[in-house]
Design a protein around this motif. Sequence first.
Motif, short mmCIF file in Angstrom:
data_model
loop_
_atom_site.label_atom_id
_atom_site.label_comp_id
_atom_site.label_asym_id
_atom_site.label_seq_id
_atom_site.Cartn_x
_atom_site.Cartn_y
_atom_site.Cartn_z
N VAL A 1 0.83 -1.20 0.00
CA VAL A 1 0.00 0.00 0.00
C VAL A 1 0.87 1.25 0.00
CG1 VAL A 1 -1.71 1.37 1.27
CG2 VAL A 1 -1.95 -1.13 1.13
N ALA A 2 0.66 2.09 -1.00
CA ALA A 2 1.22 3.44 -1.02
C ALA A 2 0.15 4.35 -0.47
CB ALA A 2 1.61 3.84 -2.44
N GLU B 1 3.88 2.29 2.92
CA GLU B 1 4.68 3.51 3.02
C GLU B 1 3.76 4.71 2.82
OE1 GLU B 1 8.44 5.89 0.97
OE2 GLU B 1 8.25 3.72 0.70
N PHE B 2 3.91 5.70 3.71
CA PHE B 2 3.13 6.92 3.59
C PHE B 2 3.89 7.96 2.77
CE2 PHE B 2 0.27 5.45 6.91
CZ PHE B 2 -0.92 6.09 6.57
N PHE B 3 3.12 8.66 1.94
CA PHE B 3 3.64 9.76 1.13
C PHE B 3 2.84 11.01 1.51
CE2 PHE B 3 4.55 5.89 -1.06
CZ PHE B 3 5.77 6.09 -1.70
N GLU B 4 3.51 11.98 2.12
CA GLU B 4 2.80 13.20 2.53
C GLU B 4 2.47 14.04 1.31
OE1 GLU B 4 3.83 15.51 6.03
OE2 GLU B 4 5.34 13.97 6.50
N LEU C 1 -3.46 17.56 -1.03
CA LEU C 1 -4.18 17.28 -2.27
C LEU C 1 -4.85 18.51 -2.89
CD1 LEU C 1 -5.79 13.83 -1.41
CD2 LEU C 1 -3.87 14.28 -2.94
N GLN C 2 -4.77 19.66 -2.24
CA GLN C 2 -5.25 20.87 -2.90
C GLN C 2 -4.16 21.51 -3.74
OE1 GLN C 2 -6.13 24.32 -0.42
NE2 GLN C 2 -4.91 23.46 1.25
N ASP C 3 -2.96 20.95 -3.68
CA ASP C 3 -1.81 21.48 -4.40
C ASP C 3 -1.48 20.56 -5.58
OD1 ASP C 3 0.77 22.18 -5.31
OD2 ASP C 3 1.38 22.89 -3.32
N ALA C 4 -1.76 21.00 -6.78
CA ALA C 4 -1.57 20.16 -7.97
C ALA C 4 -0.12 19.75 -8.15
CB ALA C 4 -2.07 20.90 -9.21
N SER C 5 0.81 20.63 -7.82
CA SER C 5 2.23 20.31 -8.01
C SER C 5 2.67 19.22 -7.04
CB SER C 5 3.09 21.56 -7.85
OG SER C 5 2.99 22.08 -6.53
N GLN C 6 2.13 19.24 -5.82
CA GLN C 6 2.45 18.18 -4.87
C GLN C 6 1.90 16.84 -5.33
OE1 GLN C 6 2.04 18.66 -0.61
NE2 GLN C 6 2.17 20.89 -0.75
N ILE C 7 0.70 16.84 -5.89
CA ILE C 7 0.11 15.60 -6.40
C ILE C 7 1.00 15.01 -7.50
CG2 ILE C 7 -1.86 14.58 -7.61
CD1 ILE C 7 -3.62 16.69 -6.24
N ARG D 1 4.72 10.76 -9.02
CA ARG D 1 5.98 10.35 -9.66
C ARG D 1 6.82 9.51 -8.71
NH1 ARG D 1 7.39 14.95 -11.10
NH2 ARG D 1 8.85 15.48 -9.43
N LYS D 2 6.87 9.91 -7.42
CA LYS D 2 7.61 9.13 -6.43
C LYS D 2 7.03 7.73 -6.27
CE LYS D 2 9.28 12.86 -3.40
NZ LYS D 2 9.18 13.43 -2.02
N ILE D 3 5.72 7.65 -6.21
CA ILE D 3 5.06 6.35 -6.06
C ILE D 3 5.35 5.47 -7.28
CG2 ILE D 3 2.82 5.18 -5.98
CD1 ILE D 3 1.80 7.58 -4.33
N GLY D 4 5.24 6.04 -8.46
CA GLY D 4 5.49 5.29 -9.68
C GLY D 4 6.93 4.81 -9.77
#
Length: 261
Positions: free
Chosen positions: A38-39, A64-67, A70-76, A81-84
């Motif tokens: 689970v990511a 693994e948690f990824f901080e 979700l209101q920030d498009a650049s963070q998404i 990309r990190k998850i992939g």
Amino acid sequence: MEFLTMPEFKDKVVVVTGAAQGIGLVTALSFLNNGAYVAAVDVDREAIEDAMQDFFKGYEDKIEFFECDLQDASQIERVCRKIGEKYKSIDVLVNNAGVGSTKWILDRTVEEWDYVINVNLRAPYLMVKYLLPFMKEGSCIVNIASTRALMSEPNTEPYSASKGGILALTHSLAVSLSHLKIRVNAISPGWIEVSEYKKRKYRKLPDLREIDHLQHPAGRGGKPEDVANAVLFLASEKSGFITGTNLVVDGGMTIKMIYEE
């Protein structure tokens, strides 16, 4: 908690947003219980730390948690990309994270409207957009909507609108991604009691009255595992002929005619 047993998820990779509390947390547990990786995506560092210590102990090698805000498009984009890059291939995406706003329309700011719409509706779209390159034939997307997409309480316009949008986004993506053989479905939970699955400072035992249970045609209130098991089903091969649909998980409340006497 009692989860469906589905060995087919062993070593599959599942992304769950809003996984540090509530329905998202229990959904993550349901996949871990079936052997998946689970990511987990969440913005609340305190909730993440509490969840890892209190609910995910023993699963540290599988989650693994990824901080991410979700209101920030650049963070998404960056987190996807990190998850992939870490997992290479994504089998299931569960767009669960959501926020609400209860306020009289004349008192609600445009910024408050935008916040709810961005987290609840734009973020799921962007999660699909940025994770799609890592999804393959047979991958599944499950969007968590709400019965508030179908009916409303007063002063909940942005939440209701965002969840209605999720239903439309679901059937639109189901058609758009059909040539990739990626199925997309939605779940609309009703009243799901999540008090036991919040971060520590807000966590408490459920305090439901008999009438709270009996007003549901199913005879009881909803539990997070009711939604998690529905997610497991829609993400599994057993629902291979289901796409673009909305599964209402509400104990029958939306089919009940209510008259004031």
